[in-house]
Scaffold this motif. Structure first.
Motif, PDB file in Angstrom:
ATOM      1  N   GLU A 141       0.843  -1.196   0.000  1.00 36.43           N
ATOM      2  CA  GLU A 141       0.000   0.000   0.000  1.00 36.43           C
ATOM      3  C   GLU A 141       0.879   1.247   0.000  1.00 36.43           C
ATOM      4  O   GLU A 141       1.823   1.358   0.783  1.00 36.43           O
ATOM      5  N   LEU A 142       0.560   2.171  -0.897  1.00 34.10           N
ATOM      6  CA  LEU A 142       1.262   3.447  -0.958  1.00 34.10           C
ATOM      7  C   LEU A 142       0.254   4.565  -0.728  1.00 34.10           C
ATOM      8  O   LEU A 142      -0.733   4.676  -1.459  1.00 34.10           O
ATOM      9  N   ASN A 143       0.506   5.371   0.283  1.00 30.29           N
ATOM     10  CA  ASN A 143      -0.362   6.493   0.638  1.00 30.29           C
ATOM     11  C   ASN A 143       0.091   7.711  -0.165  1.00 30.29           C
ATOM     12  O   ASN A 143       1.159   8.267   0.086  1.00 30.29           O
ATOM     13  N   ILE A 144      -0.734   8.142  -1.116  1.00 32.73           N
ATOM     14  CA  ILE A 144      -0.325   9.244  -1.997  1.00 32.73           C
ATOM     15  C   ILE A 144      -0.313  10.601  -1.300  1.00 32.73           C
ATOM     16  O   ILE A 144       0.238  11.552  -1.830  1.00 32.73           O
ATOM     17  N   LYS A 145      -0.900  10.682  -0.114  1.00 32.89           N
ATOM     18  CA  LYS A 145      -0.847  11.936   0.659  1.00 32.89           C
ATOM     19  C   LYS A 145       0.509  12.107   1.333  1.00 32.89           C
ATOM     20  O   LYS A 145       0.947  13.223   1.574  1.00 32.89           O
ATOM     21  N   GLU A 146       1.158  10.977   1.649  1.00 31.48           N
ATOM     22  CA  GLU A 146       2.447  11.020   2.342  1.00 31.48           C
ATOM     23  C   GLU A 146       3.628  10.755   1.424  1.00 31.48           C
ATOM     24  O   GLU A 146       4.750  11.109   1.755  1.00 31.48           O
ATOM     25  N   ASP A 147       3.381  10.117   0.291  1.00 36.05           N
ATOM     26  CA  ASP A 147       4.447   9.688  -0.606  1.00 36.05           C
ATOM     27  C   ASP A 147       4.337  10.436  -1.933  1.00 36.05           C
ATOM     28  O   ASP A 147       3.570  10.048  -2.816  1.00 36.05           O
ATOM     29  N   ASP A 148       5.115  11.525  -2.059  1.00 36.09           N
ATOM     30  CA  ASP A 148       5.063  12.346  -3.277  1.00 36.09           C
ATOM     31  C   ASP A 148       5.460  11.553  -4.512  1.00 36.09           C
ATOM     32  O   ASP A 148       4.886  11.738  -5.591  1.00 36.09           O
ATOM     33  N   GLN A 149       6.429  10.673  -4.368  1.00 38.67           N
ATOM     34  CA  GLN A 149       6.884   9.868  -5.498  1.00 38.67           C
ATOM     35  C   GLN A 149       5.754   8.947  -5.989  1.00 38.67           C
ATOM     36  O   GLN A 149       5.544   8.806  -7.192  1.00 38.67           O
ATOM     37  N   ALA A 150       5.031   8.352  -5.062  1.00 36.72           N
ATOM     38  CA  ALA A 150       3.900   7.486  -5.421  1.00 36.72           C
ATOM     39  C   ALA A 150       2.796   8.290  -6.099  1.00 36.72           C
ATOM     40  O   ALA A 150       2.218   7.841  -7.099  1.00 36.72           O
ATOM     41  N   ARG A 151       2.517   9.475  -5.572  1.00 33.71           N
ATOM     42  CA  ARG A 151       1.481  10.329  -6.172  1.00 33.71           C
ATOM     43  C   ARG A 151       1.864  10.720  -7.596  1.00 33.71           C
ATOM     44  O   ARG A 151       1.048  10.657  -8.518  1.00 33.71           O
ATOM     45  N   ASN A 152       3.118  11.113  -7.793  1.00 33.67           N
ATOM     46  CA  ASN A 152       3.570  11.494  -9.125  1.00 33.67           C
ATOM     47  C   ASN A 152       3.508  10.312 -10.093  1.00 33.67           C
ATOM     48  O   ASN A 152       3.115  10.471 -11.249  1.00 33.67           O
ATOM     49  N   TYR A 153       3.893   9.130  -9.630  1.00 31.39           N
ATOM     50  CA  TYR A 153       3.835   7.934 -10.468  1.00 31.39           C
ATOM     51  C   TYR A 153       2.384   7.621 -10.844  1.00 31.39           C
ATOM     52  O   TYR A 153       2.091   7.295 -11.998  1.00 31.39           O
ATOM     53  N   LEU A 154       1.486   7.732  -9.878  1.00 33.56           N
ATOM     54  CA  LEU A 154       0.065   7.485 -10.108  1.00 33.56           C
ATOM     55  C   LEU A 154      -0.453   8.372 -11.238  1.00 33.56           C
ATOM     56  O   LEU A 154      -1.135   7.904 -12.155  1.00 33.56           O
ATOM     57  N   ILE A 155      -0.084   9.639 -11.195  1.00 32.89           N
ATOM     58  CA  ILE A 155      -0.586  10.605 -12.182  1.00 32.89           C
ATOM     59  C   ILE A 155       0.131  10.474 -13.523  1.00 32.89           C
ATOM     60  O   ILE A 155      -0.515  10.378 -14.576  1.00 32.89           O
ATOM     61  N   THR A 156       1.464  10.457 -13.501  1.00 35.83           N
ATOM     62  CA  THR A 156       2.206  10.508 -14.762  1.00 35.83           C
ATOM     63  C   THR A 156       2.312   9.167 -15.478  1.00 35.83           C
ATOM     64  O   THR A 156       2.211   9.120 -16.704  1.00 35.83           O
ATOM     65  N   GLN A 157       2.508   8.093 -14.742  1.00 38.98           N
ATOM     66  CA  GLN A 157       2.703   6.796 -15.383  1.00 38.98           C
ATOM     67  C   GLN A 157       1.411   5.986 -15.506  1.00 38.98           C
ATOM     68  O   GLN A 157       1.182   5.343 -16.530  1.00 38.98           O
TER      69      GLN A 157
END
Length: 78
Positions: A31-47
């Motif tokens: 589990e990756l929390n996109i509120k705490e993990d900027d890298q995960a959030r960016n990956y979610l959006i861009t990739q």
């Protein structure tokens, strides 16, 4: 088994439902929390081209939202 990643965030009822579903079927996931993990959030959006949670990756497959049929099929759950 394919690697499973759940992109989630706090106070997301559909995220909680997906976690319950995965746990109920003894599916191991990261589990990756996109509120705490900027890298995960960016990956979610861009990739993954997703702007919402939950988003689940099962190997190369991407499932956005709580889609019971897609999850069941991707995980080969009867």
């Amino acid at each position: 088994m394919k690697e499973i990643t759940l992109y989630s965030q706090p106070e997301c009822p559909p995220c909680e439902v997906v976690k319950m579903f995965l746990n109920e079927h003894n599916v191991k996931y990261k589990e990756l929390n996109i509120k705490e993990d900027d890298q995960a959030r960016n990956y979610l959006i861009t990739q993954l081209k997703s702007y919402s949670t939950p988003t689940i990756t099962i190997g190369p497959e991407v499932i956005t939202g709580f889609d019971l049929e897609a999850l069941t099929a991707a995980l080969n759950i009867d």
